[in-house]
Scaffold this motif. Structure first.
Motif, mmCIF file in Angstrom:
data_model
loop_
_atom_site.group_PDB
_atom_site.id
_atom_site.type_symbol
_atom_site.label_atom_id
_atom_site.label_comp_id
_atom_site.label_asym_id
_atom_site.label_seq_id
_atom_site.Cartn_x
_atom_site.Cartn_y
_atom_site.Cartn_z
ATOM 1 N N GLY A 39 2.550 21.528 0.798
ATOM 2 C CA GLY A 39 1.963 20.194 0.867
ATOM 3 C C GLY A 39 2.074 19.585 2.254
ATOM 4 N N GLU A 40 3.223 19.766 2.890
ATOM 5 C CA GLU A 40 3.402 19.251 4.251
ATOM 6 C C GLU A 40 2.438 19.941 5.218
ATOM 7 O OE1 GLU A 40 7.641 18.719 5.569
ATOM 8 O OE2 GLU A 40 8.008 19.486 3.537
ATOM 9 N N LEU A 41 2.286 21.256 5.063
ATOM 10 C CA LEU A 41 1.343 21.992 5.918
ATOM 11 C C LEU A 41 -0.084 21.494 5.692
ATOM 12 C CD1 LEU A 41 2.624 25.667 5.661
ATOM 13 C CD2 LEU A 41 2.446 24.307 7.751
ATOM 14 N N HIS A 61 2.178 38.445 3.614
ATOM 15 C CA HIS A 61 1.909 39.878 3.421
ATOM 16 C C HIS A 61 2.116 40.663 4.722
ATOM 17 C CE1 HIS A 61 0.200 43.527 1.784
ATOM 18 N NE2 HIS A 61 -0.636 43.580 2.810
ATOM 19 N N ALA A 62 1.755 40.071 5.844
ATOM 20 C CA ALA A 62 1.949 40.733 7.136
ATOM 21 C C ALA A 62 3.425 40.770 7.532
ATOM 22 C CB ALA A 62 1.139 40.018 8.218
ATOM 23 N N GLY A 63 4.232 39.887 6.954
ATOM 24 C CA GLY A 63 5.655 39.858 7.275
ATOM 25 C C GLY A 63 6.039 38.781 8.278
ATOM 26 N N LEU A 64 5.065 37.951 8.669
ATOM 27 C CA LEU A 64 5.345 36.914 9.662
ATOM 28 C C LEU A 64 6.041 35.691 9.070
ATOM 29 C CD1 LEU A 64 1.972 37.217 11.534
ATOM 30 C CD2 LEU A 64 4.228 37.585 12.559
ATOM 31 N N LEU A 65 5.835 35.464 7.766
ATOM 32 C CA LEU A 65 6.450 34.329 7.082
ATOM 33 C C LEU A 65 7.228 34.803 5.869
ATOM 34 C CD1 LEU A 65 3.499 31.739 6.859
ATOM 35 C CD2 LEU A 65 5.221 31.955 8.669
ATOM 36 N N THR A 66 8.208 33.999 5.490
ATOM 37 C CA THR A 66 8.887 34.178 4.217
ATOM 38 C C THR A 66 8.662 32.904 3.419
ATOM 39 O OG1 THR A 66 10.981 33.304 5.049
ATOM 40 C CG2 THR A 66 10.658 35.692 5.190
ATOM 41 N N SER A 67 8.842 32.986 2.109
ATOM 42 C CA SER A 67 8.682 31.802 1.280
ATOM 43 C C SER A 67 9.853 31.696 0.323
ATOM 44 C CB SER A 67 7.360 31.850 0.504
ATOM 45 O OG SER A 67 7.375 32.924 -0.409
ATOM 46 N N ALA A 68 10.145 30.461 -0.058
ATOM 47 C CA ALA A 68 11.230 30.206 -1.013
ATOM 48 C C ALA A 68 10.834 29.018 -1.875
ATOM 49 C CB ALA A 68 12.526 29.915 -0.272
ATOM 50 N N SER A 69 11.009 29.152 -3.175
ATOM 51 C CA SER A 69 10.732 28.050 -4.087
ATOM 52 C C SER A 69 11.945 27.142 -4.155
ATOM 53 C CB SER A 69 10.416 28.582 -5.485
ATOM 54 O OG SER A 69 9.229 29.324 -5.459
ATOM 55 N N LYS A 70 11.679 25.850 -4.060
ATOM 56 C CA LYS A 70 12.717 24.833 -4.203
ATOM 57 C C LYS A 70 12.170 23.794 -5.166
ATOM 58 C CE LYS A 70 14.554 25.581 0.411
ATOM 59 N NZ LYS A 70 14.763 25.023 1.751
ATOM 60 N N GLY A 71 12.604 23.906 -6.407
ATOM 61 C CA GLY A 71 12.051 23.023 -7.428
ATOM 62 C C GLY A 71 10.595 23.348 -7.639
ATOM 63 N N PHE A 73 8.300 22.978 -5.388
ATOM 64 C CA PHE A 73 7.672 23.201 -4.089
ATOM 65 C C PHE A 73 7.969 24.585 -3.547
ATOM 66 C CE2 PHE A 73 8.630 18.681 -4.524
ATOM 67 C CZ PHE A 73 7.365 18.139 -4.380
ATOM 68 N N VAL A 74 7.023 25.115 -2.769
ATOM 69 C CA VAL A 74 7.214 26.379 -2.067
ATOM 70 C C VAL A 74 7.310 26.055 -0.586
ATOM 71 C CG1 VAL A 74 6.272 28.660 -1.564
ATOM 72 C CG2 VAL A 74 5.930 27.648 -3.827
ATOM 73 N N PHE A 75 8.371 26.534 0.035
ATOM 74 C CA PHE A 75 8.587 26.327 1.462
ATOM 75 C C PHE A 75 8.337 27.637 2.200
ATOM 76 C CE2 PHE A 75 10.515 22.663 -0.256
ATOM 77 C CZ PHE A 75 10.584 21.717 0.748
#
Length: 115
Positions: A39-41, A61-71, A73-75
């Motif tokens: 949402g911030e993005l 998928h390329a490996g440049l970002l990671t993601s983590a769910s917090k409640g 939201f996905v960060f």
């Protein structure tokens, strides 16, 4: 630092070879290791939700970002070790392997730079 080969370098560079994805990645790098939520993005970059999700998926998928769910939201966070590995791969033979002031590799002696 992640070890990057030719095929992986092409995948990483291809993921960044699109203006919106490059903007997303650069914005997340500016924010640092904490990253931010989808949402911030969306609000900051003005990219519609479905389009943003597509681009984030490609960067993960390329490996440049990671993601983590917090409640609810996905960060997303940049994986700095992957980018450092890519930069090392691209510059590992700089100046014919001789120490230089152009490229500084992790663990290498840093040359003094003159202003």
């Amino acid at each position: 630092m992640t070890d990057i080969g030719s095929k992986n370098a092409v995948k990483l560079l291809s993921a960044l070879a699109q203006e919106s994805r490059l903007d997303i990645y650069r914005h997340l790098v500016e924010l640092g290791p904490e990253g931010c939520s989808t949402g911030e993005l969306r609000d900051r970059l003005g990219i519609p939700g479905a389009t943003l999700s597509f681009h984030l998926k490609e960067l993960v998928h390329a490996g440049l970002l990671t993601s983590a769910s917090k409640g609810r939201f996905v960060f997303y966070q940049p994986d700095f070790s992957v980018m450092n590995g890519l930069l090392h791969f691209l510059t590992e033979n700089c100046c014919n392997g001789e120490p230089c002031q152009i490229c500084v590799h992790e663990g290498a002696d840093t040359a003094e730079t003159s202003a």
